[in-house]
Scaffold this motif. Structure first.
Motif, PDB file in Angstrom:
ATOM      1  N   GLY A  22      21.866  -4.409   1.013  1.00 51.88           N
ATOM      2  CA  GLY A  22      20.128  -4.239   1.094  1.00 51.88           C
ATOM      3  C   GLY A  22      19.647  -3.248   0.960  1.00 51.88           C
ATOM      4  O   GLY A  22      18.791  -2.767   1.505  1.00 51.88           O
ATOM      5  N   TYR A  23      20.938  -2.598   0.626  1.00 53.42           N
ATOM      6  CA  TYR A  23      20.213  -0.904  -0.284  1.00 53.42           C
ATOM      7  C   TYR A  23      19.586  -1.154  -1.256  1.00 53.42           C
ATOM      8  O   TYR A  23      18.517   0.208  -1.363  1.00 53.42           O
ATOM      9  CB  TYR A  23      21.381  -0.839  -0.631  1.00 53.42           C
ATOM     10  CG  TYR A  23      21.761   1.366  -0.520  1.00 53.42           C
ATOM     11  CD1 TYR A  23      22.306   2.095   0.659  1.00 53.42           C
ATOM     12  CD2 TYR A  23      21.629   1.023  -2.335  1.00 53.42           C
ATOM     13  CE1 TYR A  23      22.178   3.346  -0.462  1.00 53.42           C
ATOM     14  CE2 TYR A  23      21.358   2.779  -1.652  1.00 53.42           C
ATOM     15  CZ  TYR A  23      21.963   4.146  -1.221  1.00 53.42           C
ATOM     16  OH  TYR A  23      22.129   5.442  -0.923  1.00 53.42           O
ATOM     17  N   SER A  24      19.029  -2.012  -1.891  1.00 50.52           N
ATOM     18  CA  SER A  24      18.477  -1.447  -2.722  1.00 50.52           C
ATOM     19  C   SER A  24      17.184  -2.105  -2.773  1.00 50.52           C
ATOM     20  O   SER A  24      16.246  -1.258  -2.363  1.00 50.52           O
ATOM     21  CB  SER A  24      18.404  -2.262  -4.337  1.00 50.52           C
ATOM     22  OG  SER A  24      19.393  -3.613  -3.763  1.00 50.52           O
ATOM     23  N   ALA A  25      17.302  -3.305  -1.628  1.00 48.86           N
ATOM     24  CA  ALA A  25      15.898  -3.288  -1.366  1.00 48.86           C
ATOM     25  C   ALA A  25      15.334  -2.159  -0.137  1.00 48.86           C
ATOM     26  O   ALA A  25      13.305  -1.946  -0.828  1.00 48.86           O
ATOM     27  CB  ALA A  25      15.729  -4.304  -0.763  1.00 48.86           C
ATOM     28  N   LEU A  26      15.827  -0.969  -0.012  1.00 47.69           N
ATOM     29  CA  LEU A  26      15.389  -0.058   0.993  1.00 47.69           C
ATOM     30  C   LEU A  26      14.995   0.888   0.314  1.00 47.69           C
ATOM     31  O   LEU A  26      14.245   1.403   0.402  1.00 47.69           O
ATOM     32  CB  LEU A  26      16.443  -0.099   2.352  1.00 47.69           C
ATOM     33  CG  LEU A  26      16.398  -0.540   3.240  1.00 47.69           C
ATOM     34  CD1 LEU A  26      17.757  -0.275   4.242  1.00 47.69           C
ATOM     35  CD2 LEU A  26      15.351  -1.633   4.114  1.00 47.69           C
ATOM     36  N   CYS A  27      15.569   0.869  -0.422  1.00 44.50           N
ATOM     37  CA  CYS A  27      15.311   2.132  -1.424  1.00 44.50           C
ATOM     38  C   CYS A  27      14.075   2.150  -1.936  1.00 44.50           C
ATOM     39  O   CYS A  27      12.959   2.544  -2.443  1.00 44.50           O
ATOM     40  CB  CYS A  27      16.397   1.939  -2.481  1.00 44.50           C
ATOM     41  SG  CYS A  27      17.301   2.807  -2.283  1.00 44.50           S
ATOM     42  N   LEU A  28      13.701   0.478  -1.933  1.00 47.47           N
ATOM     43  CA  LEU A  28      12.380   0.254  -3.358  1.00 47.47           C
ATOM     44  C   LEU A  28      11.328   0.079  -2.202  1.00 47.47           C
ATOM     45  O   LEU A  28       9.846   0.172  -3.213  1.00 47.47           O
ATOM     46  CB  LEU A  28      13.414  -1.336  -4.044  1.00 47.47           C
ATOM     47  CG  LEU A  28      13.542  -1.269  -4.874  1.00 47.47           C
ATOM     48  CD1 LEU A  28      14.131  -3.416  -5.266  1.00 47.47           C
ATOM     49  CD2 LEU A  28      13.416  -0.858  -6.781  1.00 47.47           C
ATOM     50  N   ALA A  29      11.439  -0.616  -1.507  1.00 47.46           N
ATOM     51  CA  ALA A  29      11.062   0.092  -0.506  1.00 47.46           C
ATOM     52  C   ALA A  29       9.822   0.362  -0.366  1.00 47.46           C
ATOM     53  O   ALA A  29       8.115   0.366   0.601  1.00 47.46           O
ATOM     54  CB  ALA A  29      11.392  -1.098   0.880  1.00 47.46           C
ATOM     55  N   GLU A  30      10.541   1.848  -0.559  1.00 48.45           N
ATOM     56  CA  GLU A  30      10.007   3.316  -0.220  1.00 48.45           C
ATOM     57  C   GLU A  30       8.639   3.432  -0.802  1.00 48.45           C
ATOM     58  O   GLU A  30       7.845   4.197  -0.447  1.00 48.45           O
ATOM     59  CB  GLU A  30      11.174   4.074  -0.810  1.00 48.45           C
ATOM     60  CG  GLU A  30      12.278   4.554   0.746  1.00 48.45           C
ATOM     61  CD  GLU A  30      12.872   5.047   0.019  1.00 48.45           C
ATOM     62  OE1 GLU A  30      12.822   6.327  -0.320  1.00 48.45           O
ATOM     63  OE2 GLU A  30      14.246   4.930   0.150  1.00 48.45           O
ATOM     64  N   GLY A  31       8.077   2.829  -1.964  1.00 48.86           N
ATOM     65  CA  GLY A  31       7.685   2.773  -2.964  1.00 48.86           C
ATOM     66  C   GLY A  31       6.563   1.777  -2.736  1.00 48.86           C
ATOM     67  O   GLY A  31       5.039   1.642  -3.053  1.00 48.86           O
ATOM     68  N   LEU A  32       6.974   0.876  -1.626  1.00 46.94           N
ATOM     69  CA  LEU A  32       5.579  -0.637  -1.553  1.00 46.94           C
ATOM     70  C   LEU A  32       4.288   0.415  -0.874  1.00 46.94           C
ATOM     71  O   LEU A  32       3.716   1.322   0.004  1.00 46.94           O
ATOM     72  CB  LEU A  32       6.138  -1.140   0.008  1.00 46.94           C
ATOM     73  CG  LEU A  32       6.858  -2.177  -0.661  1.00 46.94           C
ATOM     74  CD1 LEU A  32       7.342  -3.262   0.340  1.00 46.94           C
ATOM     75  CD2 LEU A  32       5.733  -3.071  -1.384  1.00 46.94           C
ATOM     76  N   GLN A  33       3.118  -0.114  -0.827  1.00 48.70           N
ATOM     77  CA  GLN A  33       1.633  -0.168   0.134  1.00 48.70           C
ATOM     78  C   GLN A  33       1.546  -0.411   0.903  1.00 48.70           C
ATOM     79  O   GLN A  33       2.888  -1.228   1.435  1.00 48.70           O
ATOM     80  CB  GLN A  33       0.556  -0.979  -1.390  1.00 48.70           C
ATOM     81  CG  GLN A  33       0.841  -0.538  -2.584  1.00 48.70           C
ATOM     82  CD  GLN A  33      -0.908  -1.368  -2.904  1.00 48.70           C
ATOM     83  OE1 GLN A  33      -1.458  -1.812  -2.672  1.00 48.70           O
ATOM     84  NE2 GLN A  33      -0.554  -1.483  -4.602  1.00 48.70           N
ATOM     85  N   LYS A  34       1.247   0.096   2.126  1.00 50.16           N
ATOM     86  CA  LYS A  34       0.781  -0.022   3.165  1.00 50.16           C
ATOM     87  C   LYS A  34       0.595  -1.491   4.016  1.00 50.16           C
ATOM     88  O   LYS A  34       1.286  -1.715   4.260  1.00 50.16           O
ATOM     89  CB  LYS A  34      -0.453   1.105   3.699  1.00 50.16           C
ATOM     90  CG  LYS A  34       0.743   2.406   3.960  1.00 50.16           C
ATOM     91  CD  LYS A  34      -0.314   2.826   4.838  1.00 50.16           C
ATOM     92  CE  LYS A  34      -0.315   4.329   4.365  1.00 50.16           C
ATOM     93  NZ  LYS A  34      -1.520   5.157   5.369  1.00 50.16           N
ATOM     94  N   ASP A  35       0.374  -2.782   3.009  1.00 52.18           N
ATOM     95  CA  ASP A  35       0.633  -3.912   3.195  1.00 52.18           C
ATOM     96  C   ASP A  35       0.637  -5.158   1.952  1.00 52.18           C
ATOM     97  O   ASP A  35       0.480  -5.768   2.014  1.00 52.18           O
ATOM     98  CB  ASP A  35      -1.612  -4.232   3.182  1.00 52.18           C
ATOM     99  CG  ASP A  35      -2.268  -4.055   1.137  1.00 52.18           C
ATOM    100  OD1 ASP A  35      -1.530  -2.971   0.778  1.00 52.18           O
ATOM    101  OD2 ASP A  35      -3.224  -4.051   1.678  1.00 52.18           O
TER     102      ASP A  35
END
Length: 213
Positions: A69-82
């Protein structure tokens, strides 16, 4: 594998953003408890994934290859709020490990895990993606690309990990080495497909950034 001299590599790391505390814990626990911890993206590459995601500000992210799950959490940092991040892995034994860290994060309501074969799951996803990270079995990289290319928004980015494959891509090919054979074909495909434009970065084990036209 590092392709830079150690002194330069250390300088690069020391002058790049540090990983957040939660990811530091995940990094540590992966190395303590999980087989093949070198599969982890790691702090430096993780910060690269994070900043690419922040620059693209995606609404929908697809990750093929969850691991812990490490890379997923890194990528999630740029997600739009929705926005939403979908991550797929066939190793059900690591599902709860990754979910534990997802639930501790600020993105617990935005990350959706799938356990199974991405070849079967991706065609069922009824949405377009702005950012995709491919970091799974190398023998299927071309299959993954062919599945996701029509699901990408124009301007979307595909990231492909391990494309230098410890340098094997420039060594004499062993006919029995299917992974290297496919990666050679994949790298050629990304550089010749007229639907995309690609830059291969010699970062860690090789990371390709591909932009969909």
């Amino acid at each position: 594998m590092n392709f830079l001299p150690d002194l330069i590599d250390n300088y690069v790391i020391n002058h790049s953003q540090k990983e957040p505390e939660l990811l530091k814990q995940l990094n540590r626990e992966t190395w303590q408890k999980v087989l093949n911890p070198r599969m982890l993206s790691g702090a430096y590459q993780g910060r690269l994934l994070s900043i690419i995601s922040k620059l693209t500000n995606p609404k929908n992210i697809l990750e093929i290859g969850t691991y812990t799950g490490y890379s997923a959490l890194c990528l999630a940092e740029g997600l739009q709020k929705d926005g939403e991040l979908i991550t797929i892995d066939k190793n059900e034994e690591l599902e709860s490990f990754a979910k534990n860290y997802f639930n501790k994060s600020d993105y617990k309501n935005q990350i959706k895990q799938f356990i199974g074969n991405a070849i079967d799951i991706v065609p069922t996803l009824n949405k377009k993606f702005d950012l995709v990270f491919i970091d799974a079995d190398k023998s299927n990289y071309i299959n993954y690309f062919n599945l996701i290319i029509e699901k990408m928004n124009s301007g979307g980015v595909i990231l492909s990990d391990n494309v230098l494959w410890s340098g094997k891509i420039v060594e004499e090919l062993n006919p029995k080495d299917i992974d290297t054979k496919i990666l050679l074909e994949y790298n050629k495909l990304l550089n010749s497909d007229t639907r995309v434009e690609t830059v291969l970065l010699p970062i860690r084990d090789g990371l390709t950034i591909t932009r969909v036209k």
